[in-house]
Scaffold this motif. Structure first.
Motif, PDB file in Angstrom:
ATOM      1  N   GLU A   1       0.850  -1.189   0.000  1.00  0.00           N
ATOM      2  CA  GLU A   1       0.000   0.000   0.000  1.00  0.00           C
ATOM      3  C   GLU A   1       0.885   1.238   0.000  1.00  0.00           C
ATOM      4  O   GLU A   1       1.918   1.273   0.653  1.00  0.00           O
ATOM      5  CB  GLU A   1      -0.915   0.008   1.226  1.00  0.00           C
ATOM      6  N   PHE A   2       0.455   2.252  -0.730  1.00  0.00           N
ATOM      7  CA  PHE A   2       1.156   3.527  -0.816  1.00  0.00           C
ATOM      8  C   PHE A   2       0.181   4.647  -0.433  1.00  0.00           C
ATOM      9  O   PHE A   2      -1.028   4.482  -0.514  1.00  0.00           O
ATOM     10  CB  PHE A   2       1.656   3.779  -2.245  1.00  0.00           C
TER      11      PHE A   2
ATOM     12  N   LEU B   1      -0.614  -1.869  -4.871  1.00  0.00           N
ATOM     13  CA  LEU B   1      -0.062  -2.567  -6.027  1.00  0.00           C
ATOM     14  C   LEU B   1       0.109  -4.035  -5.694  1.00  0.00           C
ATOM     15  O   LEU B   1       0.574  -4.384  -4.609  1.00  0.00           O
ATOM     16  CB  LEU B   1       1.310  -2.004  -6.411  1.00  0.00           C
ATOM     17  N   VAL B   2      -0.259  -4.864  -6.658  1.00  0.00           N
ATOM     18  CA  VAL B   2       0.031  -6.283  -6.508  1.00  0.00           C
ATOM     19  C   VAL B   2       1.504  -6.495  -6.828  1.00  0.00           C
ATOM     20  O   VAL B   2       2.153  -5.650  -7.444  1.00  0.00           O
ATOM     21  CB  VAL B   2      -0.850  -7.154  -7.442  1.00  0.00           C
ATOM     22  N   LYS B   3       2.015  -7.628  -6.417  1.00  0.00           N
ATOM     23  CA  LYS B   3       3.398  -7.963  -6.735  1.00  0.00           C
ATOM     24  C   LYS B   3       3.524  -8.059  -8.259  1.00  0.00           C
ATOM     25  O   LYS B   3       2.686  -8.654  -8.925  1.00  0.00           O
ATOM     26  CB  LYS B   3       3.746  -9.301  -6.068  1.00  0.00           C
ATOM     27  N   ASN B   4       4.585  -7.451  -8.811  1.00  0.00           N
ATOM     28  CA  ASN B   4       4.827  -7.409 -10.263  1.00  0.00           C
ATOM     29  C   ASN B   4       3.656  -6.792 -11.033  1.00  0.00           C
ATOM     30  O   ASN B   4       3.295  -7.249 -12.107  1.00  0.00           O
ATOM     31  CB  ASN B   4       5.132  -8.809 -10.804  1.00  0.00           C
ATOM     32  N   HIS B   5       3.102  -5.742 -10.471  1.00  0.00           N
ATOM     33  CA  HIS B   5       1.960  -5.032 -11.059  1.00  0.00           C
ATOM     34  C   HIS B   5       2.291  -4.567 -12.481  1.00  0.00           C
ATOM     35  O   HIS B   5       3.324  -3.967 -12.709  1.00  0.00           O
ATOM     36  CB  HIS B   5       1.627  -3.821 -10.186  1.00  0.00           C
ATOM     37  N   LYS B   6       1.411  -4.845 -13.405  1.00  0.00           N
ATOM     38  CA  LYS B   6       1.586  -4.421 -14.796  1.00  0.00           C
ATOM     39  C   LYS B   6       0.495  -3.424 -15.173  1.00  0.00           C
ATOM     40  O   LYS B   6      -0.565  -3.388 -14.562  1.00  0.00           O
ATOM     41  CB  LYS B   6       1.535  -5.634 -15.728  1.00  0.00           C
TER      42      LYS B   6
ATOM     43  N   ILE C   1       7.281   1.993 -11.256  1.00  0.00           N
ATOM     44  CA  ILE C   1       7.051   0.583 -10.954  1.00  0.00           C
ATOM     45  C   ILE C   1       6.206  -0.117 -12.019  1.00  0.00           C
ATOM     46  O   ILE C   1       6.608  -1.125 -12.598  1.00  0.00           O
ATOM     47  CB  ILE C   1       6.401   0.401  -9.559  1.00  0.00           C
ATOM     48  N   ILE C   2       5.013   0.412 -12.270  1.00  0.00           N
ATOM     49  CA  ILE C   2       4.050  -0.301 -13.107  1.00  0.00           C
ATOM     50  C   ILE C   2       4.479  -0.383 -14.564  1.00  0.00           C
ATOM     51  O   ILE C   2       4.547  -1.487 -15.128  1.00  0.00           O
ATOM     52  CB  ILE C   2       2.643   0.345 -12.975  1.00  0.00           C
TER      53      ILE C   2
END
Length: 173
Positions: free
Chosen positions: A34-35, A100-105, A166-167
């Motif tokens: 969470e951010f 964000l989920v792990k390895n969020h695309k 990240i994404i």
């Protein structure tokens, strides 16, 4: 009548909050993060305050449904439709929080490519404007809407940074 409409809209929002909470729990269990926790609290407080203030103005003024109210109702209907659309397009990763989920695309659907932040611009903003118009809540709009705009601007900036850092580097789906 307006009070009943606002109650129905509120119940619909609670339904989507239930979806968000289930997604939040799963995202964290699967290693997500969470951010923007502090800003999310401000958004939550202002959202509740906005609803409550609109309802109070409605009852104080005894507003009835008129042309302005119908425009507000149309905006509310549009916002719920767009919220439902975004929730379905994000396939279980949509939350009211910035998570964000792990390895969020990046979701490469045309809506996300065409409208930056559709949840904010096509759901939240029309919802707030629609509610203020339906209830003829001019003081709510004058006082609370600018505060909401500030925290929403901060949320968008946080999201832009996460998208860029990240994404997007993780690719698309």
């Amino acid at each position: 009548m307006i009070g009943i409409i606002v109650a129905v809209i509120f119940i619909i929002r609670l339904y989507f909050l239930k979806i968000s909470r289930a997604n939040e729990k799963r995202i964290l269990q699967e290693g997500g993060k969470e951010f923007g926790v502090k800003n999310t609290k401000y958004i939550t407080i202002l959202h509740i305050l906005f609803y409550a203030s609109c309802v109070v103005e409605h009852f104080i003024n005894g507003t009835k449904i008129d042309t302005i109210g119908i425009i507000g109702l149309v905006l509310l209907g549009f916002s719920i439709f767009m919220l439902n659309t975004v929730v379905h397009l994000l396939e279980g990763i949509w939350t009211v929080k910035l998570m964000l989920v792990k390895n969020h695309k990046f979701n490469n659907h045309w809506l996300f490519r065409t409208v930056k932040h559709p949840n904010y611009f096509l759901n939240i903003i029309p919802e707030l404007v629609g509610l203020a118009l339906l209830c003829h809540a001019k003081y709510t709009a004058i006082v609370i809407m600018p505060l909401y705009a500030i925290v929403l601007y901060r949320r968008i900036k946080e999201e832009e940074k996460i998208l860029a850092e990240i994404i997007i580097p993780n690719g698309t789906y």
